[in-house]
Write a protein that holds these residues in place. Structure first.
Motif, mmCIF file in Angstrom:
data_model
loop_
_atom_site.group_PDB
_atom_site.id
_atom_site.type_symbol
_atom_site.label_atom_id
_atom_site.label_comp_id
_atom_site.label_asym_id
_atom_site.label_seq_id
_atom_site.Cartn_x
_atom_site.Cartn_y
_atom_site.Cartn_z
ATOM 1 N N ARG A 4 11.806 16.499 -11.312
ATOM 2 C CA ARG A 4 10.596 15.835 -10.800
ATOM 3 C C ARG A 4 9.648 16.849 -10.173
ATOM 4 O O ARG A 4 8.439 16.799 -10.362
ATOM 5 C CB ARG A 4 10.981 14.765 -9.775
ATOM 6 C CG ARG A 4 11.444 13.465 -10.382
ATOM 7 C CD ARG A 4 11.533 12.347 -9.348
ATOM 8 N NE ARG A 4 12.402 12.656 -8.233
ATOM 9 C CZ ARG A 4 13.726 12.458 -8.228
ATOM 10 N NH1 ARG A 4 14.324 11.955 -9.284
ATOM 11 N NH2 ARG A 4 14.439 12.765 -7.175
ATOM 12 N N ASP A 5 10.203 17.800 -9.404
ATOM 13 C CA ASP A 5 9.398 18.820 -8.741
ATOM 14 C C ASP A 5 8.685 19.703 -9.757
ATOM 15 O O ASP A 5 7.497 20.007 -9.614
ATOM 16 C CB ASP A 5 10.298 19.661 -7.826
ATOM 17 C CG ASP A 5 9.499 20.533 -6.880
ATOM 18 O OD1 ASP A 5 8.426 20.102 -6.430
ATOM 19 O OD2 ASP A 5 9.980 21.659 -6.599
ATOM 20 N N VAL A 6 9.395 20.109 -10.807
ATOM 21 C CA VAL A 6 8.805 20.957 -11.843
ATOM 22 C C VAL A 6 7.693 20.204 -12.567
ATOM 23 O O VAL A 6 6.605 20.743 -12.799
ATOM 24 C CB VAL A 6 9.892 21.447 -12.837
ATOM 25 C CG1 VAL A 6 9.273 22.076 -14.068
ATOM 26 C CG2 VAL A 6 10.816 22.447 -12.143
ATOM 27 N N LEU A 7 7.936 18.966 -12.937
ATOM 28 C CA LEU A 7 6.925 18.174 -13.632
ATOM 29 C C LEU A 7 5.711 17.937 -12.753
ATOM 30 O O LEU A 7 4.570 17.978 -13.223
ATOM 31 C CB LEU A 7 7.518 16.845 -14.092
ATOM 32 C CG LEU A 7 8.570 16.927 -15.196
ATOM 33 C CD1 LEU A 7 9.180 15.559 -15.441
ATOM 34 C CD2 LEU A 7 7.980 17.503 -16.472
ATOM 35 N N LYS A 8 5.911 17.710 -11.496
ATOM 36 C CA LYS A 8 4.829 17.453 -10.551
ATOM 37 C C LYS A 8 3.953 18.693 -10.361
ATOM 38 O O LYS A 8 2.751 18.599 -10.167
ATOM 39 C CB LYS A 8 5.431 17.019 -9.207
ATOM 40 C CG LYS A 8 4.415 16.699 -8.146
ATOM 41 C CD LYS A 8 5.133 16.257 -6.890
ATOM 42 C CE LYS A 8 4.169 16.106 -5.744
ATOM 43 N NZ LYS A 8 4.861 15.763 -4.517
ATOM 44 N N ASN A 9 4.563 19.863 -10.436
ATOM 45 C CA ASN A 9 3.834 21.114 -10.188
ATOM 46 C C ASN A 9 3.451 21.849 -11.474
ATOM 47 O O ASN A 9 3.366 23.062 -11.490
ATOM 48 C CB ASN A 9 4.669 22.026 -9.292
ATOM 49 C CG ASN A 9 4.831 21.457 -7.906
ATOM 50 O OD1 ASN A 9 3.837 21.188 -7.236
ATOM 51 N ND2 ASN A 9 6.061 21.206 -7.483
ATOM 52 N N GLY A 53 4.999 22.367 -14.387
ATOM 53 C CA GLY A 53 5.987 23.199 -15.078
ATOM 54 C C GLY A 53 6.516 24.351 -14.247
ATOM 55 O O GLY A 53 7.315 25.139 -14.736
ATOM 56 N N LYS A 54 6.069 24.481 -13.004
ATOM 57 C CA LYS A 54 6.563 25.563 -12.148
ATOM 58 C C LYS A 54 7.390 24.993 -11.019
ATOM 59 O O LYS A 54 7.038 24.014 -10.400
ATOM 60 C CB LYS A 54 5.376 26.350 -11.558
ATOM 61 C CG LYS A 54 4.552 27.052 -12.605
ATOM 62 C CD LYS A 54 3.399 27.776 -11.961
ATOM 63 C CE LYS A 54 2.568 28.420 -13.048
ATOM 64 N NZ LYS A 54 1.364 29.015 -12.519
ATOM 65 N N ARG A 55 8.477 25.615 -10.760
ATOM 66 C CA ARG A 55 9.355 25.197 -9.669
ATOM 67 C C ARG A 55 8.773 25.688 -8.361
ATOM 68 O O ARG A 55 8.503 26.865 -8.180
ATOM 69 C CB ARG A 55 10.772 25.777 -9.882
ATOM 70 C CG ARG A 55 11.721 25.576 -8.714
ATOM 71 C CD ARG A 55 12.309 24.169 -8.732
ATOM 72 N NE ARG A 55 13.436 24.106 -7.804
ATOM 73 C CZ ARG A 55 13.486 23.264 -6.791
ATOM 74 N NH1 ARG A 55 12.503 22.411 -6.576
ATOM 75 N NH2 ARG A 55 14.521 23.249 -5.996
ATOM 76 N N ARG A 56 8.544 24.733 -7.449
ATOM 77 C CA ARG A 56 8.027 25.058 -6.145
ATOM 78 C C ARG A 56 9.192 25.489 -5.252
ATOM 79 O O ARG A 56 10.225 24.846 -5.208
ATOM 80 C CB ARG A 56 7.343 23.832 -5.541
ATOM 81 C CG ARG A 56 6.757 24.027 -4.162
ATOM 82 C CD ARG A 56 6.014 22.790 -3.719
ATOM 83 N NE ARG A 56 6.817 21.592 -3.830
ATOM 84 C CZ ARG A 56 7.545 21.085 -2.839
ATOM 85 N NH1 ARG A 56 7.561 21.653 -1.668
ATOM 86 N NH2 ARG A 56 8.258 19.982 -3.014
ATOM 87 N N ILE A 57 9.029 26.590 -4.563
ATOM 88 C CA ILE A 57 10.078 27.091 -3.668
ATOM 89 C C ILE A 57 9.527 27.039 -2.251
ATOM 90 O O ILE A 57 8.515 27.668 -1.930
ATOM 91 C CB ILE A 57 10.483 28.527 -4.026
ATOM 92 C CG1 ILE A 57 11.019 28.563 -5.460
ATOM 93 C CG2 ILE A 57 11.507 29.058 -3.036
ATOM 94 C CD1 ILE A 57 11.325 29.942 -5.971
#
Length: 193
Positions: A180-185, A187-191
């Protein structure tokens, strides 16, 4: 009929054959421990899936039969059938094949279900020890004692399986959160720092 009889007020109780014994008698201690175990199995059933709930219910009934044999060891109708132990061994074998079990020391409490099963297992071990004490002084059904030994093994594996399932659910939850986080951002994983 009232639940209280006042017969036990003097610290004595009766076995099924009518024999009056002290409430501290080893047989009464064993009966009380099996009753406690049965209560903990009831607690474990609350969180169990349908299959485990059926197994635990069957075990509870079996324990009630064992209690009858402890209270009246000379009565043939309470002789324990070794087929019950064989059934328990089948359930143990099925559990062992169901998941990759770690062969290391376990820190109990991986999830609530396993914690309840582990408490029941510890009480089953105590019941087994009390059974041995009864066997040293009185008549005890050897087949019922074997069942108690297998029961603690079954409860141990059921608890480990519950931990395994809970970990898989937690891992899947984390995986879904990452997706969900990757799709929301975009395609990038938010850290987060």
């Amino acid at each position: 009929m009232k639940i209280y009889t006042k017969n036990g007020d003097n610290g004595r109780t009766s076995l099924l054959n009518g024999q009056s014994v002290l409430k501290t008698d080893d047989r009464i201690e064993l009966l009380g421990t099996i009753d406690e175990l049965n209560s903990h199995l009831g607690m474990a059933k609350v969180l169990a899936d349908d299959e485990l709930r059926r197994h635990l219910t069957h075990i509870q009934r079996t324990l009630m039969f064992i209690m009858s044999g402890v209270a009246a060891p000379m009565r043939k109708e309470y002789r324990f059938d070794e087929k019950e132990t064989e059934k328990l061994e089948e359930w143990i074998d099925s559990l062992e094949d169901a998941f990759p079990r770690e062969k290391d020391f376990v820190l109990y409490g991986g999830c609530e279900e396993s914690a309840r099963l582990d408490v029941a297992r510890a009480v089953a071990r105590r019941a087994e020890r009390r059974f041995r004490a009864v066997a040293q002084k009185y008549v005890a059904d050897r087949k019922a004692m074997q069942y108690m030994n297998r029961l603690s093994d079954f409860l141990y594996l059921a608890a480990r399986y519950a931990d395994y399932q809970a970990e898989n659910i937690r891992s899947e939850g984390v995986r879904q959160e990452v997706i969900r986080d990757v799709l929301k951002n975009g395609g990038k994983r938010r850290i987060d720092n």
